[in-house]
Design an enzyme around this catalytic site. Structure first.
Site, PDB file in Angstrom:
ATOM      1  N   ASP A 176       0.847  -1.186   0.000  1.00  0.00           N
ATOM      2  CA  ASP A 176       0.000   0.000   0.000  1.00  0.00           C
ATOM      3  C   ASP A 176       0.887   1.242   0.000  1.00  0.00           C
ATOM      4  O   ASP A 176       2.040   1.187  -0.445  1.00  0.00           O
ATOM      5  CB  ASP A 176      -0.941  -0.044   1.213  1.00  0.00           C
ATOM      6  CG  ASP A 176      -2.275   0.614   0.928  1.00  0.00           C
ATOM      7  OD1 ASP A 176      -2.311   1.858   0.893  1.00  0.00           O
ATOM      8  OD2 ASP A 176      -3.268  -0.106   0.737  1.00  0.00           O
ATOM      9  N   HIS A 231      -3.568   6.100   3.683  1.00  0.00           N
ATOM     10  CA  HIS A 231      -4.285   4.907   3.223  1.00  0.00           C
ATOM     11  C   HIS A 231      -3.668   3.613   3.753  1.00  0.00           C
ATOM     12  O   HIS A 231      -4.371   2.738   4.293  1.00  0.00           O
ATOM     13  CB  HIS A 231      -4.321   4.907   1.692  1.00  0.00           C
ATOM     14  CG  HIS A 231      -5.256   3.904   1.087  1.00  0.00           C
ATOM     15  ND1 HIS A 231      -4.879   2.617   0.778  1.00  0.00           N
ATOM     16  CD2 HIS A 231      -6.557   4.013   0.725  1.00  0.00           C
ATOM     17  CE1 HIS A 231      -5.902   1.973   0.232  1.00  0.00           C
ATOM     18  NE2 HIS A 231      -6.932   2.796   0.193  1.00  0.00           N
ATOM     19  N   SER A 388     -11.206  -1.071  -0.294  1.00  0.00           N
ATOM     20  CA  SER A 388      -9.853  -1.053   0.251  1.00  0.00           C
ATOM     21  C   SER A 388      -9.826  -1.546   1.688  1.00  0.00           C
ATOM     22  O   SER A 388      -8.817  -2.088   2.151  1.00  0.00           O
ATOM     23  CB  SER A 388      -9.284   0.374   0.217  1.00  0.00           C
ATOM     24  OG  SER A 388      -8.854   0.735  -1.066  1.00  0.00           O
TER      25      SER A 388
END
Length: 619
Positions: A176, A231, A388
């Site tokens: 990620d 994220h 996600s």
């Protein structure tokens, strides 16, 4: 919740119950060092190593009377029992001699013929929720209907934690934007490369990366893994934020009270957006540096290089790989569409597909992905939506599955099959393009692994997965050992003999033709009398002597024996070479067993028979 999590060896210990057919003839246990656990459908429970509980048959009322009734050659452990307490129902707690296996004591007591029941005891647990500040809003882990959601529209994480909370040998690679490894909810659950010496400017482990102590930032080609975008930190928190540490959130595989958690390997693949050119390198790095799971919450353009890396990670290195299906409500995005990747859809707190979740035939399963609370940069927390955040729920669940027994070999195909078959079907019956095979259920998935490897070959395979569902559950043309439906059942009840009880036949070992270790045992027989076992393929219930012949002719006879001072006969069955063969014991065949015995104290025919035992044999 009470948590114990150590590398485990799964074993099956036969516990023979000659008196009460309601008692299980076999039970599953887990041995961890000197500690024994009993496996039940709701989890596993530690066996009390000191006490057994029993109720004696009339006219015996206490331990002294029981011990006085034993023959001189009874197992000495029975004479060493000590009374601890009893109650008005005649139930006695008995202390076993130090160093004695309580299961052996239970078995010996049952075989005497003097107990109504005898059993080991277990230590239970008090069910409490983690104390993480935000656990109450993590509906994806435990949905109580908060904010109007659907009760139990969650992954049953709390029930899975009753069994396992993670294991530090199980590494989940998060590909990620990077992970804030100093975050107080993540710092103790971060993977570190122990083969690398920090700050010496050398590639100590020769893996091609200098000082990759905490992972690697592939997009910037350095060892600084935090990243500037929130994220990746958010995704990592869902996987394994430390659980029950009085702050923040609970991760799916974040340990408990500082105990073992699965570790997250930080692999940065782009700050503001994923960089396709480095994704293959990150996949290979994870596979070569000990990860067992890869989770990706991203999409990029299709790539042969990435396809080759995914094939290597799954089919050469054996990693389970999942990826978010993508947002926008359209088709499943790449690399979730790759055949080596489990594509994950998103659900909401109402246990429906989230409206933004991509859909299509490539979906594997779904997981919570809307209004999700997790970790963010700068030691913070926040909410977000997206597939996600569904993928890391799956990755954390797989971490728990692997943590049940980290030494067990489990293929990625088997893992995905378990996820699919244990998922809660929330859409159209069976597979559908909106939620795949359903929303994952961590507890059911963990239980499937806990009850797995039923043939004890060290590999969790499809024979284990489909245990008990049919004679040939996996459709390979062979009713394998783990596909036995019931193994053995008693039928045709034996008539009472001169001891006042009906003779009973039970079994130990296994019904595997390959193992060839089936042992028959006839109990509640007159002491010192002749007897023999017979078996055949057909059943009957024909009056004979004082009882019933339960095995139809033609039947096969084993050699004559004499019952011992406890009144039982034991007969090992050499399946590969049975006596007087009138038919072979083969995989998939069912045979019926019975014991005929003399009863010279009987006022009638001086002969009797036990009940019958029907056994299905497997490979």
């Amino acid at each position: 919740m009470r948590f114990q999590n150590l590398p485990a060896t799964l074993v099956v210990l036969p516990v023979l119950a000659p008196l009460a057919l309601s008692q299980n003839l076999a039970q599953r246990y887990e041995q961890e060092g000197d500690t024994l656990y009993r496996i039940e459908t709701t989890g596993r429970f530690q066996v009390d190593p000191e006490l057994v509980t029993a109720r004696f048959l009339s006219p015996i009322t206490d331990l002294a009377g029981f011990q006085a009734s034993l023959p001189a050659n009874a197992p000495q452990v029975l004479f060493g029992l000590e009374s601890v307490r009893s109650n008005r129902l005649g139930i006695h707690d008995l202390r076993v001699p130090e160093g004695t296996n309580v299961l052996e004591v239970v078995r010996a007591m049952r075989q005497t013929g003097f107990v109504d029941f005898a059993e080991e005891n277990t230590f239970g647990r008090y069910d409490i929720d983690p104390n993480d500040n935000d656990y109450g809003v993590q509906w994806g882990l435990k949905n109580t209907g908060q904010s109007g959601g659907t009760v139990d529209g969650d992954i049953d994480a709390d029930q899975a934690w009753d069994i396992v909370t993670g294991d530090s040998s199980v590494i989940v690679a998060v590909l990620d934007s990077g992970t804030s490894i100093s975050h107080p909810d993540l710092s103790s659950t971060t993977w570190h490369n122990l083969a690398e010496t920090p700050g010496n400017g050398q590639d100590d482990d020769n893996n091609g990366y200098i000082d990759d102590v905490d992972g690697w930032d592939f997009a910037n080609n350095n060892n600084s893994v935090p990243g500037s975008f929130w994220h990746g930190t958010f995704v990592t928190g869902i996987v394994n934020a430390q659980t029950n540490n009085n702050i923040g959130i609970a991760g799916v595989a974040g340990g408990f009270n500082g105990g073992d958690a699965c570790l997250a390997m930080a692999c940065g693949v782009g700050d503001s957006f994923p960089v396709g050119s480095v994704l293959d390198d990150a996949i290979i790095y994870a596979a070569d540096n000990g990860a067992r799971v890869i989770t990706m919450s991203l999409s990029v353009g299709s790539s042969s290089a990435i396809n080759n890396a995914l094939d290597y990670a799954r089919n050469t290195r054996g990693l389970f790989i999942d990826c978010a299906a993508g947002n926008g409500g359209g088709s499943v995005s790449y690399p979730a569409t790759n055949v080596n990747v489990a594509a994950v859809a998103a659900t909401n707190r109402f246990d429906n597909r989230a409206s933004f979740s991509n859909q299509g035939p490539q979906l594997s399963v779904a997981a919570p992905g809307q209004d999700i609370r997790s970790t963010q940069n700068s030691n913070g927390y926040g909410y977000s939506d997206g597939t996600s955040f569904s993928a890391p729920h799956v990755a954390g669940t797989v971490g728990l599955m692997l943590s049940v027994d980290p030494t067990l070999s489990i293929s990625p195909e088997a893992i995905e099959h378990v996820l699919q078959t244990t998922a809660d079907d929330i859409g159209a019956a069976g597979f559908d393009n909106q939620t795949g095979w359903g929303r994952i259920n961590a507890h059911a998935a963990v239980m499937a692994i806990l009850n797995g490897d039923c043939n004890n070959n060290g590999v969790f395979d499809y024979d284990d997965i489909d245990s008990g569902s049919s004679q040939d559950a996996n459709g390979n043309g062979t009713p394998d050992e783990c596909e036995c439906t019931g193994g053995a059942v008693n039928y045709c009840v034996g008539a009472n003999n001169s001891t006042g009880a009906g003779g009973a036949v039970s079994w130990g070992g296994s019904t595997s033709v390959a193992n060839n270790d089936l042992v028959l045992q006839a109990t509640q027989l007159p002491v010192g009398e002749f007897g023999l076992f017979i078996y055949g393929q057909n059943q009957t219930q024909t009056p004979l002597f004082d009882g019933f012949l339960c095995v139809a002719t033609p039947f096969i006879r084993f050699p004559v024996q004499v019952s011992d001072n406890l009144g039982f006969l034991t007969q090992p069955v050499d399946i590969t070479s049975p006596p007087q063969q009138s038919g072979q014991i083969t995989v998939g065949s069912t045979w019926n067993f019975q014991c005929f015995y003399r009863d010279t104290n009987s006022t009638n025919t001086q002969g009797n028979l036990t009940d019958g035992l029907s056994v299905m044999f497997c490979n």
